[in-house]
Design a protein around this motif. Structure first.
Motif, PDB file in Angstrom:
ATOM      1  N   ASP A  49      29.703  36.276  42.208  1.00 13.23           N
ATOM      2  CA  ASP A  49      30.948  36.360  40.857  1.00 13.23           C
ATOM      3  C   ASP A  49      30.227  35.819  39.735  1.00 13.23           C
ATOM      4  N   HIS A  50      29.524  34.278  39.761  1.00 13.69           N
ATOM      5  CA  HIS A  50      29.253  33.977  38.688  1.00 13.69           C
ATOM      6  C   HIS A  50      28.612  34.544  37.762  1.00 13.69           C
ATOM      7  N   HIS A  96      28.114  31.056  47.006  1.00 15.49           N
ATOM      8  CA  HIS A  96      28.249  32.265  46.024  1.00 15.49           C
ATOM      9  C   HIS A  96      26.269  32.234  45.705  1.00 15.49           C
ATOM     10  N   ASN A 153      44.721  25.652  41.169  1.00 13.51           N
ATOM     11  CA  ASN A 153      43.345  26.175  40.800  1.00 13.51           C
ATOM     12  C   ASN A 153      43.471  24.862  39.667  1.00 13.51           C
ATOM     13  N   THR A 186      41.256  25.616  44.529  1.00 20.07           N
ATOM     14  CA  THR A 186      42.714  27.306  44.576  1.00 20.07           C
ATOM     15  C   THR A 186      43.224  27.814  45.699  1.00 20.07           C
ATOM     16  N   HIS A 207      36.400  24.581  41.409  1.00 28.61           N
ATOM     17  CA  HIS A 207      37.770  25.468  41.296  1.00 28.61           C
ATOM     18  C   HIS A 207      38.294  25.550  42.765  1.00 28.61           C
ATOM     19  N   GLN A 261      34.079  43.183  46.433  1.00 28.42           N
ATOM     20  CA  GLN A 261      34.064  42.053  45.409  1.00 28.42           C
ATOM     21  C   GLN A 261      34.460  41.474  44.373  1.00 28.42           C
ATOM     22  N   GLY A 262      34.461  39.979  44.278  1.00 27.87           N
ATOM     23  CA  GLY A 262      35.027  39.799  43.333  1.00 27.87           C
ATOM     24  C   GLY A 262      34.620  37.740  43.302  1.00 27.87           C
ATOM     25  N   ILE A 263      36.136  37.759  42.321  1.00 24.82           N
ATOM     26  CA  ILE A 263      36.107  35.835  42.310  1.00 24.82           C
ATOM     27  C   ILE A 263      36.161  35.554  43.829  1.00 24.82           C
ATOM     28  N   ASP A 321      31.799  24.867  43.768  1.00 19.60           N
ATOM     29  CA  ASP A 321      32.457  24.815  42.802  1.00 19.60           C
ATOM     30  C   ASP A 321      33.816  24.583  42.464  1.00 19.60           C
ATOM     31  N   THR A 336      30.762  43.125  34.369  1.00 27.54           N
ATOM     32  CA  THR A 336      32.283  43.357  34.927  1.00 27.54           C
ATOM     33  C   THR A 336      32.723  44.630  34.670  1.00 27.54           C
ATOM     34  N   HIS A 376      37.474  32.527  45.427  1.00 30.33           N
ATOM     35  CA  HIS A 376      38.836  32.039  44.971  1.00 30.33           C
ATOM     36  C   HIS A 376      39.899  32.833  45.467  1.00 30.33           C
TER      37      HIS A 376
END
Length: 245
Positions: A62-63, A33, A224, A137, A134, A109-111, A132, A67, A113
């Motif tokens: 994503d970070h 990312h 997560n 997950t 997390h 596109q998105g998070i 990252d 939105t 994880h």
């Protein structure tokens, strides 16, 4: 003693182990990312290196993506640092390549994880890393997954391996049964409330409640949260009682 799923995945990916226990671990999937990758790409550029295996990289912004305000395009990113990181990722992927790239404004596109499993990039038995914390997950899918630092991001890009010492295993087993309406994070509270050990061990998550009452999304939530207890990497094991697989 039988080997755990963790042992099996680890053993199948070890390239070499030094006398002090330091191992060279092969990495199957590298999620990238915009926050922890700029310095890594710059390191490759300065050293005149290329990405070792482009097909292992799945990248997304994503970070720092907003939105709302997508109708404004990149002008909708009001924070200048965030905008620079996102545009830098675009440029780096264009230069170095990736198996899949979901940039800002992409419909997929998105998070990171979420899109990993969603796009079939995360699979059982894989070693998965990302800059990252997390990243645990992805353990919900039977993968050995954990976060890495920026210098390690560069190392994986350059060599497709990671230097690591095999952590201890700490089984998280719960006999409690939660109602299906209870949020998945409920099952995390008893273990995450305990003090984290000095060395974060790998954590298999076991229990009948977790096996039967949680969806895959719920299992992703529990894995997560494993990092919040100082325990990573984590993965999911479908077992009725504590046992090896």
């Amino acid at each position: 003693m039988g080997r755990t799923l963790y042992d099996k995945i680890w053993d199948e990916h070890v390239v070499h182990t030094e006398e002090d226990g330091t191992a060279i671990l092969y990495i199957d999937r590298h999620l990238v990312h915009e926050v922890t990758s700029p310095q890594a790409f710059e390191g490759l550029r300065e050293a005149g290196r290329k990405v070792w295996r482009i097909s292992s990289i799945v990248a997304t912004a994503d970070h720092n993506t907003p939105t709302t305000g997508w109708e404004l395009g990149y002008d909708g990113i009001t924070d200048l640092v965030s905008k620079e990181q996102i545009t830098t990722l675009d440029a780096n992927i264009k230069e170095f390549g990736a198996a899949a790239f979901f940039p800002f404004l992409s419909k997929r596109q998105g998070i990171v994880h979420v899109i990993g499993p969603e796009q079939g990039a995360t699979l059982p038995g894989m070693t998965v890393v990302c800059g990252d914390s997390h990243t645990s997950t992805h353990g919900a899918f039977g993968a050995l997954a954990h976060g890495i630092g920026t210098s390690e991001v560069e190392h994986v890009m350059a060599t497709q391996t990671l230097l690591a010492k095999k952590p201890r295993t700490c089984r998280s087993w719960s006999r409690a049964r939660w109602p299906r309406a209870a949020p998945p994070r409920t099952s995390c509270w008893p273990s995450s409330a305990r003090s984290a050990p000095p060395v974060a061990p790998a954590t298999p998550l076991n229990s009948p409640a977790r096996r039967y009452a949680l969806s895959m999304e719920g299992r992703m939530t529990v894995c997560n949260m494993a990092i919040e207890g100082g325990r990573a990497p984590a993965w999911w094991r479908w077992t009725r009682k504590p046992s090896t697989m």
